[in-house]
Design a protein around this motif. Structure first.
Motif, PDB file in Angstrom:
ATOM      1  N   ARG A  77     -33.760  40.496  17.931  1.00 15.03           N
ATOM      2  CA  ARG A  77     -32.828  41.254  17.101  1.00 15.03           C
ATOM      3  C   ARG A  77     -33.311  41.334  15.654  1.00 15.03           C
ATOM      4  N   THR A  78     -33.854  40.244  15.143  1.00 19.17           N
ATOM      5  CA  THR A  78     -34.383  40.256  13.779  1.00 19.17           C
ATOM      6  C   THR A  78     -35.562  41.210  13.674  1.00 19.17           C
ATOM      7  N   ARG A  79     -36.421  41.183  14.685  1.00 14.84           N
ATOM      8  CA  ARG A  79     -37.594  42.060  14.688  1.00 14.84           C
ATOM      9  C   ARG A  79     -37.182  43.528  14.663  1.00 14.84           C
ATOM     10  N   VAL A  80     -36.146  43.875  15.424  1.00 11.90           N
ATOM     11  CA  VAL A  80     -35.684  45.264  15.468  1.00 11.90           C
ATOM     12  C   VAL A  80     -35.018  45.653  14.153  1.00 11.90           C
ATOM     13  N   ARG A  81     -34.213  44.761  13.576  1.00  9.94           N
ATOM     14  CA  ARG A  81     -33.551  45.085  12.306  1.00  9.94           C
ATOM     15  C   ARG A  81     -34.577  45.328  11.194  1.00  9.94           C
ATOM     16  N   LEU A  82     -35.593  44.497  11.135  1.00  8.95           N
ATOM     17  CA  LEU A  82     -36.638  44.692  10.130  1.00  8.95           C
ATOM     18  C   LEU A  82     -37.383  46.007  10.373  1.00  8.95           C
ATOM     19  N   TRP A  83     -37.602  46.317  11.621  1.00 11.29           N
ATOM     20  CA  TRP A  83     -38.260  47.579  11.989  1.00 11.29           C
ATOM     21  C   TRP A  83     -37.433  48.765  11.524  1.00 11.29           C
ATOM     22  N   HIS A  84     -36.114  48.698  11.722  1.00 10.92           N
ATOM     23  CA  HIS A  84     -35.238  49.782  11.279  1.00 10.92           C
ATOM     24  C   HIS A  84     -35.288  49.947   9.760  1.00 10.92           C
ATOM     25  N   ASP A  85     -35.381  48.852   9.035  1.00  8.22           N
ATOM     26  CA  ASP A  85     -35.499  48.939   7.577  1.00  8.22           C
ATOM     27  C   ASP A  85     -36.744  49.714   7.183  1.00  8.22           C
ATOM     28  N   VAL A  86     -37.855  49.440   7.852  1.00 10.53           N
ATOM     29  CA  VAL A  86     -39.118  50.106   7.536  1.00 10.53           C
ATOM     30  C   VAL A  86     -39.054  51.590   7.896  1.00 10.53           C
ATOM     31  N   ILE A  87     -38.415  51.913   9.026  1.00 14.00           N
ATOM     32  CA  ILE A  87     -38.293  53.308   9.420  1.00 14.00           C
ATOM     33  C   ILE A  87     -37.438  54.078   8.415  1.00 14.00           C
ATOM     34  N   PRO A 112     -28.241  60.783  20.458  1.00 13.30           N
ATOM     35  CA  PRO A 112     -28.318  59.667  19.509  1.00 13.30           C
ATOM     36  C   PRO A 112     -27.390  58.501  19.821  1.00 13.30           C
ATOM     37  N   ALA A 113     -26.468  58.668  20.784  1.00 12.36           N
ATOM     38  CA  ALA A 113     -25.455  57.639  21.032  1.00 12.36           C
ATOM     39  C   ALA A 113     -25.896  56.542  21.995  1.00 12.36           C
ATOM     40  N   LEU A 114     -26.915  56.788  22.823  1.00 10.67           N
ATOM     41  CA  LEU A 114     -27.218  55.854  23.910  1.00 10.67           C
ATOM     42  C   LEU A 114     -28.613  55.263  23.778  1.00 10.67           C
ATOM     43  N   PHE A 115     -28.673  53.938  23.583  1.00 14.24           N
ATOM     44  CA  PHE A 115     -29.933  53.219  23.461  1.00 14.24           C
ATOM     45  C   PHE A 115     -30.925  53.945  22.561  1.00 14.24           C
ATOM     46  N   LEU A 119     -28.959  56.429  14.690  1.00 11.57           N
ATOM     47  CA  LEU A 119     -27.717  56.304  13.924  1.00 11.57           C
ATOM     48  C   LEU A 119     -27.728  55.064  13.042  1.00 11.57           C
ATOM     49  N   ARG A 120     -28.262  53.964  13.551  1.00 12.17           N
ATOM     50  CA  ARG A 120     -28.325  52.744  12.743  1.00 12.17           C
ATOM     51  C   ARG A 120     -29.274  52.913  11.558  1.00 12.17           C
ATOM     52  N   ILE A 121     -30.355  53.644  11.767  1.00 11.31           N
ATOM     53  CA  ILE A 121     -31.288  53.910  10.662  1.00 11.31           C
ATOM     54  C   ILE A 121     -30.629  54.832   9.636  1.00 11.31           C
ATOM     55  N   ARG A 124     -28.526  53.069   7.155  1.00  7.35           N
ATOM     56  CA  ARG A 124     -29.288  52.466   6.060  1.00  7.35           C
ATOM     57  C   ARG A 124     -29.559  53.484   4.956  1.00  7.35           C
ATOM     58  N   ILE A 125     -29.871  54.723   5.346  1.00  7.72           N
ATOM     59  CA  ILE A 125     -30.092  55.772   4.352  1.00  7.72           C
ATOM     60  C   ILE A 125     -28.821  55.989   3.540  1.00  7.72           C
ATOM     61  N   GLY A 126     -27.671  55.974   4.220  1.00  9.40           N
ATOM     62  CA  GLY A 126     -26.400  56.206   3.546  1.00  9.40           C
ATOM     63  C   GLY A 126     -26.048  55.154   2.520  1.00  9.40           C
ATOM     64  N   ARG A 127     -26.626  53.971   2.626  1.00 11.04           N
ATOM     65  CA  ARG A 127     -26.375  52.929   1.627  1.00 11.04           C
ATOM     66  C   ARG A 127     -27.196  53.148   0.365  1.00 11.04           C
ATOM     67  N   ILE A 128     -28.227  53.979   0.480  1.00  9.85           N
ATOM     68  CA  ILE A 128     -29.150  54.184  -0.634  1.00  9.85           C
ATOM     69  C   ILE A 128     -28.817  55.446  -1.418  1.00  9.85           C
ATOM     70  N   ARG A 129     -28.412  56.504  -0.700  1.00 12.43           N
ATOM     71  CA  ARG A 129     -28.097  57.766  -1.360  1.00 12.43           C
ATOM     72  C   ARG A 129     -26.940  58.435  -0.648  1.00 12.43           C
ATOM     73  N   PRO A 130     -26.157  59.259  -1.371  1.00 13.87           N
ATOM     74  CA  PRO A 130     -25.038  59.955  -0.730  1.00 13.87           C
ATOM     75  C   PRO A 130     -25.536  60.783   0.454  1.00 13.87           C
ATOM     76  N   LEU A 131     -24.786  60.703   1.556  1.00 15.96           N
ATOM     77  CA  LEU A 131     -25.264  61.313   2.786  1.00 15.96           C
ATOM     78  C   LEU A 131     -24.092  61.870   3.583  1.00 15.96           C
ATOM     79  N   ASP A 132     -24.228  63.122   3.989  1.00 13.47           N
ATOM     80  CA  ASP A 132     -23.273  63.737   4.906  1.00 13.47           C
ATOM     81  C   ASP A 132     -23.939  63.744   6.281  1.00 13.47           C
TER      82      ASP A 132
END
Length: 249
Positions: A77-87, A112-115, A119-121, A124-132
């Protein structure tokens, strides 16, 4: 900025919904991930879909190298979360040269809803800049698998479970469930099951050119599938496959 995550089915341009075509035509930028020479076909399919939807104001295609997971991180899980940050950072870097772009789209295999981590990536973008954020649903591979085999997904009045090869290997067949749909299984985890009274319906590249199907009792079809899968991956350099397992009565 509007970010549209557009489900495109399993690589067949005919899988696109009218809503997906509209979203692609409305985009200023279409992001195309590059996953290396052995998976160039995936990027080319996205380009083909984009070209087929092109309107008067054709979107700019912006490619970016798709990061890979760091195998040095032991926890999954940690490996995937770090990967998502990089993406997420790769997405930002790809669109940074185009500050005038108001609508950005990313073409997502299946839905985008299944496996899928898109959406999770995007969160992360939405935390950095306004996003619709806009999501356009697409055909899922499990729908295309059952259609290709002409079978129902579930038995009458019974549930089914969608899981991964890793969960099947680690936890076995869940109690109280007779039908399993298994995704993301590069290890052919069905080989670890007791095949008695179990049937399998398998498909690779479902809905795409070169679709491969097999089905039958797991004891008979399982070895065929393992061999077929290995050959197909060697020939094309990549493989996407999915299968349904069902216990008999």
């Amino acid at each position: 900025m509007e970010l549209a995550l557009v489900g495109i089915g399993t690589g067949n341009p005919e899988h696109l919904t009218l809503q997906a075509i509209e979203a692609i035509r409305a985009a200023d930028i279409l992001m195309i991930p590059e996953k290396g020479d052995d998976k160039q076909e995936l990027a080319d399919l996205r380009r083909r879909i984009a070209a087929g939807c092109a309107g008067e104001g054709q979107a700019r295609l912006v490619t970016f190298p798709m990061p890979v997971r760091d195998p040095a991180v032991p926890d999954y899980r940690t490996r995937v979360r770090l990967w998502h940050d990089v993406i997420a950072q790769a997405w930002l870097d790809a669109i940074a040269p185009y500050p005038e772009a108001q609508k950005v789209a990313l073409l997502v295999w299946g839905d985008p809803a299944l496996f899928d981590s898109t959406l999770r990536i995007a969160e992360r973008i939405g935390r950095i800049r306004p996003l619709d954020l806009k999501v356009v649903p697409g055909l899922m591979s499990l729908q295309v698998l059952t259609a290709s085999h002409a079978i129902p997904l579930n038995r009458l009045a019974e549930p089914f479970l969608v899981t991964t090869g890793r969960h099947l290997r680690e936890r076995g067949w869940p109690e109280g469930i007779d039908t399993l749909v298994v995704m993301l299984d590069g290890e052919c985890s069905f080989t670890m099951l007791d095949p008695t009274n179990v049937a399998i319906w398998w498909g690779a590249y479902v809905g795409m050119e070169g679709e491969i199907l097999d089905h039958g009792p797991l004891s008979e079809a399982g070895p065929r599938i393992v061999a077929t899968r290995a050959r197909a991956r060697a020939q094309r350099g990549w493989i996407m496959d999915i299968y349904l397992l069902r216990r008999g009565r």
